[in-house]
Design an enzyme around this catalytic site. Structure first.
Site, mmCIF file in Angstrom:
data_model
loop_
_atom_site.group_PDB
_atom_site.id
_atom_site.type_symbol
_atom_site.label_atom_id
_atom_site.label_comp_id
_atom_site.label_asym_id
_atom_site.label_seq_id
_atom_site.Cartn_x
_atom_site.Cartn_y
_atom_site.Cartn_z
ATOM 1 N N ASP A 147 -0.573 -13.986 -41.235
ATOM 2 C CA ASP A 147 -1.646 -14.270 -40.288
ATOM 3 C C ASP A 147 -2.712 -13.175 -40.312
ATOM 4 O OD1 ASP A 147 -2.998 -15.616 -38.238
ATOM 5 O OD2 ASP A 147 -1.691 -14.853 -36.662
ATOM 6 N N SER A 161 7.798 -18.879 -40.929
ATOM 7 C CA SER A 161 8.840 -18.366 -40.026
ATOM 8 C C SER A 161 9.828 -17.399 -40.671
ATOM 9 C CB SER A 161 9.615 -19.501 -39.343
ATOM 10 O OG SER A 161 8.825 -20.130 -38.367
ATOM 11 N N VAL A 219 8.371 -12.179 -39.691
ATOM 12 C CA VAL A 219 8.639 -11.584 -38.381
ATOM 13 C C VAL A 219 9.364 -12.550 -37.437
ATOM 14 C CG1 VAL A 219 6.738 -9.931 -38.518
ATOM 15 C CG2 VAL A 219 6.343 -12.149 -37.461
#
Length: 172
Positions: free
Chosen positions: A36, A124, A127
């Site tokens: 991200d 997923s 982290v």
């Protein structure tokens, strides 16, 4: 199999030349760590601006887990970023349906956009602590079994461990 070509690459997802890059986003849509953060940093301020607009309109409380939404790709070598929020892994609760939904919803959004090439990270598995072998199983099975007009799905895995897990799953 849907006729979609599935490819596995070890590398940096922000360096991929595809129609759309999937971002393993957090629900805020405002950037974070891992994939991200890398997508937001490399893609520049246009991605964040569109994410803020989404938060101000349709997703005031954030993007729900398992859902997907598209923005511009900014300065990335792609047309769009498809943001999806993966579930945090839990030993006490099976959240596989939510992880499956991330891949299905991303493919649905890609189809709506007309994307023909799509790059996925291991949603997923960073982290959010999803076990890598199971993350690979869910990802590969879902992409193989979801009808889509996407011609090539590229799984872009950051390290040897992730690449190995996805490559093993591909051989099954």
């Amino acid at each position: 199999m849907t006729g979609t070509r599935v490819v596995f690459v070890q590398g940096d997802i922000t360096r991929q030349s595809v129609d759309a890059i999937v971002n393993a986003a957090n629900s805020s849509l405002l950037g974070g760590g891992g994939v991200d953060g890398a997508i937001h940093r490399r893609g520049g301020p246009a991605i964040l601006a569109e994410c803020r607009a989404l938060r101000a309109s349709r997703y005031g409380k954030g993007l729900p887990t398992g859902q997907a939404v598209a923005t511009t790709a900014g300065e990335l070598d792609a047309r769009w970023v498809i943001h999806t929020v993966g579930p945090v892994w839990s030993a006490a609760e099976d959240r596989t349906a939510l992880l499956t939904s991330c891949y299905r919803e991303s493919l649905r959004v890609a189809d709506e956009l007309g994307a023909r090439t799509l790059a996925f990270p291991a949603v997923s598995a960073g982290v959010y602590r999803w076990p890598m072998d199971d993350a690979a199983r869910v990802a590969v099975e879902t992409v193989r079994n979801t009808p889509t007009a996407v011609e090539e799905v590229r799984f872009v895995l950051f390290d040897d461990r992730a690449y190995g897990a996805f490559a093993r799953e591909a051989g099954r």
